[in-house]
Design a protein around this motif. Structure first.
Motif, PDB file in Angstrom:
ATOM      1  N   LEU A   5       0.841  -1.184   0.000  1.00 55.02           N
ATOM      2  CA  LEU A   5       0.000   0.000   0.000  1.00 55.02           C
ATOM      3  C   LEU A   5       0.883   1.243   0.000  1.00 55.02           C
ATOM      4  O   LEU A   5       2.077   1.168   0.301  1.00 55.02           O
ATOM      5  N   ASP A   6       0.296   2.397  -0.309  1.00 55.31           N
ATOM      6  CA  ASP A   6       1.085   3.630  -0.428  1.00 55.31           C
ATOM      7  C   ASP A   6       1.903   3.927   0.825  1.00 55.31           C
ATOM      8  O   ASP A   6       3.070   4.311   0.742  1.00 55.31           O
ATOM      9  N   TRP A  57      -8.208   6.047   7.502  1.00 57.22           N
ATOM     10  CA  TRP A  57      -8.176   5.831   6.054  1.00 57.22           C
ATOM     11  C   TRP A  57      -7.194   4.728   5.674  1.00 57.22           C
ATOM     12  O   TRP A  57      -7.451   3.922   4.781  1.00 57.22           O
ATOM     13  N   GLN A  58      -6.067   4.674   6.369  1.00 54.34           N
ATOM     14  CA  GLN A  58      -5.107   3.604   6.108  1.00 54.34           C
ATOM     15  C   GLN A  58      -5.688   2.247   6.484  1.00 54.34           C
ATOM     16  O   GLN A  58      -5.444   1.250   5.807  1.00 54.34           O
ATOM     17  N   GLN A  61      -7.761   1.036   3.699  1.00 56.42           N
ATOM     18  CA  GLN A  61      -6.929   0.457   2.652  1.00 56.42           C
ATOM     19  C   GLN A  61      -6.495  -0.968   3.000  1.00 56.42           C
ATOM     20  O   GLN A  61      -6.480  -1.852   2.134  1.00 56.42           O
ATOM     21  N   ARG A  64      -9.223  -3.478   2.574  1.00 61.86           N
ATOM     22  CA  ARG A  64      -9.509  -3.780   1.164  1.00 61.86           C
ATOM     23  C   ARG A  64      -8.348  -4.475   0.465  1.00 61.86           C
ATOM     24  O   ARG A  64      -8.421  -4.726  -0.744  1.00 61.86           O
ATOM     25  N   HIS A  65      -7.279  -4.767   1.172  1.00 60.78           N
ATOM     26  CA  HIS A  65      -6.075  -5.338   0.543  1.00 60.78           C
ATOM     27  C   HIS A  65      -6.440  -6.590  -0.252  1.00 60.78           C
ATOM     28  O   HIS A  65      -7.139  -7.484   0.234  1.00 60.78           O
ATOM     29  N   GLU A 198     -14.328  -5.474   4.766  1.00 59.20           N
ATOM     30  CA  GLU A 198     -15.242  -4.328   4.781  1.00 59.20           C
ATOM     31  C   GLU A 198     -16.626  -4.760   5.250  1.00 59.20           C
ATOM     32  O   GLU A 198     -17.147  -5.774   4.813  1.00 59.20           O
ATOM     33  N   GLU A 227     -15.647   7.057   0.502  1.00 56.97           N
ATOM     34  CA  GLU A 227     -15.754   7.756  -0.780  1.00 56.97           C
ATOM     35  C   GLU A 227     -17.187   8.221  -1.034  1.00 56.97           C
ATOM     36  O   GLU A 227     -17.428   9.325  -1.522  1.00 56.97           O
ATOM     37  N   GLN A 241     -10.497  10.627   3.061  1.00 53.95           N
ATOM     38  CA  GLN A 241      -9.737  10.500   4.311  1.00 53.95           C
ATOM     39  C   GLN A 241     -10.440  11.222   5.458  1.00 53.95           C
ATOM     40  O   GLN A 241     -10.539  10.710   6.569  1.00 53.95           O
TER      41      GLN A 241
END
Length: 317
Positions: A5-6, A57-58, A61, A64-65, A198, A227, A241
Motif C-alpha cells: 500500500l502507499d 483511512w489507512q 486500505q 480492502r487489501h 469491509e 468515498e 480520508q
C-alpha cells in the motif's frame, strides 16, 4: 509477490533490498546472511511502527487489501465436511454470497459469507462481494435451514455494500436486506458474525444482526463507504480520508461505541501477511463464542439479540 500500500513504501524498500541480497552470491567481503538478518530486523520494526499508528483511512486500505483472506479461505481452512448450498429457490444463484453446512471444531454449523474473489476472473464472478436480492434470500434460506435443524450460524462479512444496480432494485433489494435482518433477529440458534474486511452498510448488516459481532483489528464497518460519504458531503472523493476519520469506521472506534462486541487482533502487518494465522485465531474466537451461546435456549437468544440492537438505537437518540 506482496502488494504494498502507499503508506508501506519504506517497508517495500527494505523488503526489496532483502530479496536482492538473497539472490547475490556470497563474495566473502560482506556477510550477506548477517546483512539480511539486520535488514529483516529493521523491516519488522518498520512494520510494527507503521501499523501501530494507522489512520482510519489507512485501515480502510488494509481492509480492502487484495491479498487479505476472504470468506472462502476461512471456510476452506476452518470448516470440515463442508457441503456448499446454492440458490434462493425463487430467482437464482448469487455467487457474491457463499455458504453451506459443515463442522467447526467438530460442531455442526451453517456458515455463509460475502466472497469478493481473489483475482480478476473470480472478482467478476462474485461481483466483488456485492450481493443482489437473490444473495440475501439465499442467506435467509440457509439461516432458516439452520434454525430448523438447531444448528449455530457463522457469518463472514466482507462487502463494500449491497449491489446498487437497477436490476437489483427491480428485484427488491431493500426488501431482501430488511427480510434478512429480520431473519437474523428471529433465529432461535446462536448467530456469530465476524467482519473480516469491509462491512458496508445494510449489505453487511443483513447478515450481521447477531448475538456476537466481532471485527478483525484492521477491518472497517460503516453505513457508507468513505468515498460515498465524501461525494455527498464535499462533492469530491478527495475528501475520503476526512470522511473515514469522521465516520468512526475502525474496529477500535466501534468497540468504544458498543456497536461490536470484541476486536480480534491481527498478526503484525495485517491479515494479508499471515492469512492462516489470522483464520486460526478467528476460528478459536468463534468456536468459544458458539460454545457459550449454545447453552442458551432459543427464546433467550432471540430476546437478547433483539434487545441488543434496540439498545443501540436508543443510545443514539
Amino acid at each position: 509477490m506482496t502488494t504494498y500500500l502507499d503508506f508501506e513504501k519504506p517497508i517495500a524498500e527494505l523488503e526489496g533490498k532483502i530479496a536482492e541480497l538473497r539472490h547475490l552470491p556470497n563474495s566473502g567481503d560482506v556477510d550477506i546472511a548477517e546483512e539480511v538478518m539486520r535488514l529483516q530486523d529493521k523491516a519488522h520494526k518498520q512494520i510494527r511502527a507503521t501499523y501501530a499508528k494507522l489512520t482510519p483511512w489507512q485501515r480502510v486500505q488494509v481492509a480492502r487489501h487484495a491479498e487479505r483472506p476472504h470468506a472462502q479461505a476461512y471456510i476452506d481452512r476452518l470448516i470440515t465436511d463442508y457441503t456448499p448450498l446454492a440458490g434462493d429457490r425463487a430467482f437464482g444463484e448469487d455467487a457474491a454470497i457463499v455458504g453451506g453446512m459443515g463442522r467447526l471444531q467438530g460442531r455442526s454449523i451453517v456458515v455463509l459469507g460475502q466472497q469478493k474473489g481473489d483475482d480478476t476472473e473470480s472478482r467478476i464472478k462474485h461481483n466483488f462481494g456485492m450481493a443482489r436480492p437473490e444473495g440475501y434470500r439465499k442467506a435467509q434460506r440457509l439461516m432458516r435451514l439452520a434454525d430448523r435443524f438447531k444448528l449455530p450460524v457463522l457469518t463472514l462479512v466482507d462487502t463494500p455494500g449491497a449491489y446498487p444496480g437497477i436490476e437489483a432494485e427491480a428485484r427488491g433489494q431493500a426488501e431482501a436486506i430488511a427480510s434478512s435482518i429480520e431473519t437474523c433477529l428471529g433465529l432461535g440458534v446462536p448467530l456469530v458474525s465476524v467482519v473480516i474486511g469491509e462491512g458496508g452498510s445494510g449489505g453487511a448488516l443483513a447478515i450481521a444482526s447477531s448475538d456476537r459481532v466481532y471485527m478483525l483489528e484492521n477491518s472497517v464497518y460503516s453505513v457508507i463507504t468513505p468515498e460515498g460519504c465524501a461525494s455527498i458531503l464535499w462533492r469530491n472523493n478527495a475528501n475520503a480520508q476526512d470522511a473515514a476519520e469522521a465516520m468512526k469506521v475502525t474496529a477500535a472506534d466501534l468497540k468504544k461505541l458498543d456497536v461490536i462486541d470484541e476486536v480480534i487482533p491481527e498478526p503484525m502487518g495485517g491479515a494479508h501477511r499471515a492469512p492462516d494465522e489470522t483464520i486460526d485465531v478467528v476460528g478459536r474466537v468463534v468456536g468459544e463464542a458458539i460454545a457459550e451461546l449454545a447453552k442458551l435456549d432459543g427464546d433467550t437468544l432471540r430476546q437478547r439479540r433483539q434487545d441488543k440492537f434496540l439498545a443501540m438505537g436508543k443510545k443514539g437518540l
